[in-house]
Structure formats: structure tokens, C-alpha cells
Design an enzyme around this catalytic site. Sequence first.
Site, short mmCIF file in Angstrom:
data_model
loop_
_atom_site.label_atom_id
_atom_site.label_comp_id
_atom_site.label_asym_id
_atom_site.label_seq_id
_atom_site.Cartn_x
_atom_site.Cartn_y
_atom_site.Cartn_z
N LYS A 1 0.84 -1.20 0.00
CA LYS A 1 0.00 0.00 0.00
C LYS A 1 0.88 1.25 0.00
O LYS A 1 1.92 1.29 0.66
CB LYS A 1 -0.91 -0.03 1.23
CG LYS A 1 -1.95 1.07 1.30
CD LYS A 1 -2.87 0.84 2.50
CE LYS A 1 -3.93 1.91 2.63
NZ LYS A 1 -4.87 1.64 3.75
N SER B 1 -10.13 -0.91 7.02
CA SER B 1 -9.53 -0.70 5.70
C SER B 1 -8.74 -1.86 5.15
O SER B 1 -8.32 -1.83 3.99
CB SER B 1 -8.65 0.56 5.73
OG SER B 1 -9.42 1.69 5.97
N SER C 1 -9.71 1.61 2.99
CA SER C 1 -8.91 2.50 2.18
C SER C 1 -7.88 1.76 1.34
O SER C 1 -7.29 2.34 0.43
CB SER C 1 -8.17 3.50 3.09
OG SER C 1 -7.24 2.82 3.92
#
Length: 463
Positions: free
Chosen positions: A81, A178, A154
Site C-alpha cells: 500500500k 480498511s 482505504s
Amino acid sequence: MSADLHYLSLDEVARRLKARKVSSVEATRAILHRIETLDPKLKSYATVTPERALQDAARLDAETAAGKSRGRLHGVPIAVKDLCNTAGVPTAAGMAIHRKHVPAKDATVVARLRQAGAVILGKLQMTEGAYGAHHPTIEPPVNPWNAAYWTGVSSSGSGVATASGLCFASLGSDTGGSIRFPSTMNGLSGLKPTWGRVSRAGVFPLAESLDHVGPMCRSALDAALILGVIAGADPDDPTASGHRVPDYAALIDSGVKGKRVGVPVNLLGMDADSQRAFDGAVATFKDAGAHLMDVILPEFDEATLKWIPLCGLEAALAHEATFPSRRAEYGPDLATLIDLGRGLSALELGKLQLVRAQVKGEIDRLLAQVHLLLMPVMGVATPSLAAMKAAGRTPQTTVARLRYTAPFDMSGHPTLTLPGGVTSDGVPVGFQIVGRAFDEERVLAAGHVYQQATDWHLKRPPL
């Protein structure tokens, strides 16, 4: 080389690499080609680093030829990420103001993956600052199962890339759900470890006391392999726990026979697809020999409502250097959250901390009665983008989405999200297993039991 190499589990591709049935360079080239072909549509990567990835793969192949192995991840292409710092590679955290930020040092989790022999393909797209919406200048990742449906946030890029065969596993982060939302919406096995189990050094924060970094994979076994590499104490993060790190993968077959598994009897807002996945999980664990126990959940809605300003307060601290001085460069969603946090009084903060302590105590008390707790992820299956837009974001809709995720960020307990079905519209639906603090070993073993008895984790999107 298998034509469907890209959809192998991390464990399987690692076995093929070790047996020299495929080289790391071959595997890396295959995934890079797939990224080049599919990601213009899926938009899961923020940055791809093909030259560095192929150089690393070639070096690891040379080590293999010389009889050296760094472990089970040796030569496996994965991605992280875009809030995990990567030396010499931009780390924007989904933010326009950080597009040119190039760290000099890897985040601890990235450094540990490299040391274990993983090949880092690049950085995965995410919402702005890891909150609820992508920055207006970023095209959001697309759900590979059905483009009309939510990807989850997210860690949206992590979910899409891992589900689509654009990496063999990824790292995500979870502050209110997330890792769990994009894992559920994309049919993955996502682990939110105990808070402090994994170092956050070099990871851009949303809310430091709520943030968890963990793996997003195609199976519980794959998650166990990655957690075993990234977990543990870290001199760069004093909040990273010194608890012993078990060999999670070696213990994955320990089963659930005789274990007390809590089944909540007071779930709210469940739709038919989520209920079906949840009931299927209950039946599977019963067949595996678990001792099922009816339990009553604490009242989570008030705690979830308080999660919002608590997250806002810590987000305001994380963005103090650039907000409000550069407010115009922020998207409306994150800016509103930070404004909320900055406007809290000391008394309001004190009340938030009391609510958080209460919900943690209630969850601890519940988990003292059972070894594991079965939970839905969101009560409803993967929603369409149109339904999300129509519902909007109000305190009520936020509570409905987060009531089964955010309380476990507030308490810090580990959770494993698993795919448990597919809706009539062809999108995944899942559930989660919650465990006691630092008991990822038992959580992962339970997930493996479920995946030995079912094949939902083997389903792939129609790409």
C-alpha cells in the site's frame, strides 16, 4: 510455466520457486505483463517499479542457484500500500501534496519483506490519507468482479491488485476497516493483526493509536506466511510489541476442535447474502469440532459513533504540518475529518477515551468466555457504487458500515476476514474471525480450517 501462474496462492508459487519449476524473473515478468495489460482499466497501482523488481528477482534467482534461500517468500512478487515508505520510490499516501515525496528509507515492514526475499512490484493505490474517499485527482481502483460495485477502502488498490492476479499478496492498513472491507469486497483473506504486533515505523498514519498494518492475501496460510515475516519488535517503533512471534505457517493445522467459538445472537442490519455467509461459517466450524456458544455483543453503535471524532483528532495530529496551511490541496472528505478533530475540546477528548476504554473492556470480557468470535464484516454484502452514493455519508450510514469493524480497531484485537460466498450479482461476501490479543496463531488456524472445508477463497474474478 503455468498459464494461470498469476492466480496461484503465495504458498504455491513459493513452492514452485523453491523447486525451480519457475524462476523469480519469470514470475515477476509474468505479473508485470499482467499489470501492463489490465491495470490501465483496474487502476490498482499508484506506482509500478519494473526495473527494480526485475533486478531484485535476478539477484534472488542467483542466490537460489547458489543454494541460498531467504525463506518462504524468496523470489515471490508482491506489492505494498502506498503509505509504506519505499526508499527511492514515491510514497504519496493517496495525497496530492505528497506526490513528490521520495523517502530515503524503507518502512520496517517493507525492509522485512525485502530481507525475506520478496520482490516488491510497486505501490498500491489508496484513499487520501487512508480515510474514506480517494482524492478528487485520483481515479479510484475498479472492482474486478463487477465494475459497478464498491472496492472497499482505504486499501482499495491492495484488494483489487491481489484479487486480479497483479501481485501474489499485498500489504494494507486498517484504522476502521480498511483491510477488512477491500478484502471482503474483492474475495480475499485479510488479516488485521493485534495493535502493536506489526511495526508502523515508516508508515504514514491516519490515526496512530488505531492504525494496524497487515497482509491481504488469497488464503489464511498466505497471510500466516507474511505475518511471520513482518511481525515483531522494532527499535524504530516503541509501540511494536516484544511478544514472541510464532511460526504461524507451521502452526496453521492446529484446528478448532474443542475450541469455544462465539456466535452473536444480536446482530443488526444483516442482509440475506451476509447472513448466508455467516451461517455457512457457523456450520463449517461446528462440523470441524468447534464448541459453538451463543454470545451477546456489546452495544457497538455508540463506540462506532465515537470512533469518527477520535480518528479525526489523531488525523489532525498526523497532518499538523500541512493542515490547515495547505487545506486547499486536500480533498473534502479528509479535510472535513481533520476539521472535526481540530475542533474537539479537552473534555470531549476525555469522553472519547472513556468510551474507547469501555468498548475494549467489553470485548476483552467477551473473549475471556470464548477463544474466537465469529462476526460479519459489514452486515450487508458488497454494495453497488450507486447505492453508496445514494446513501451518502451521515453518522447513521457510517455507523451502519463500521459497527462490526471499528470497535476492533479501538480495542486492538486481531481479526481475519475470509470470503464466504458470492452474491447473485457475482460479487464476493465474507465474514471475520476475531481473536484474543496476540492470538493470531489461533485465528489463522481457524481460517485455515474453514478454507480446507470450503472453496470460496479459490474463486477468481471474471477478467
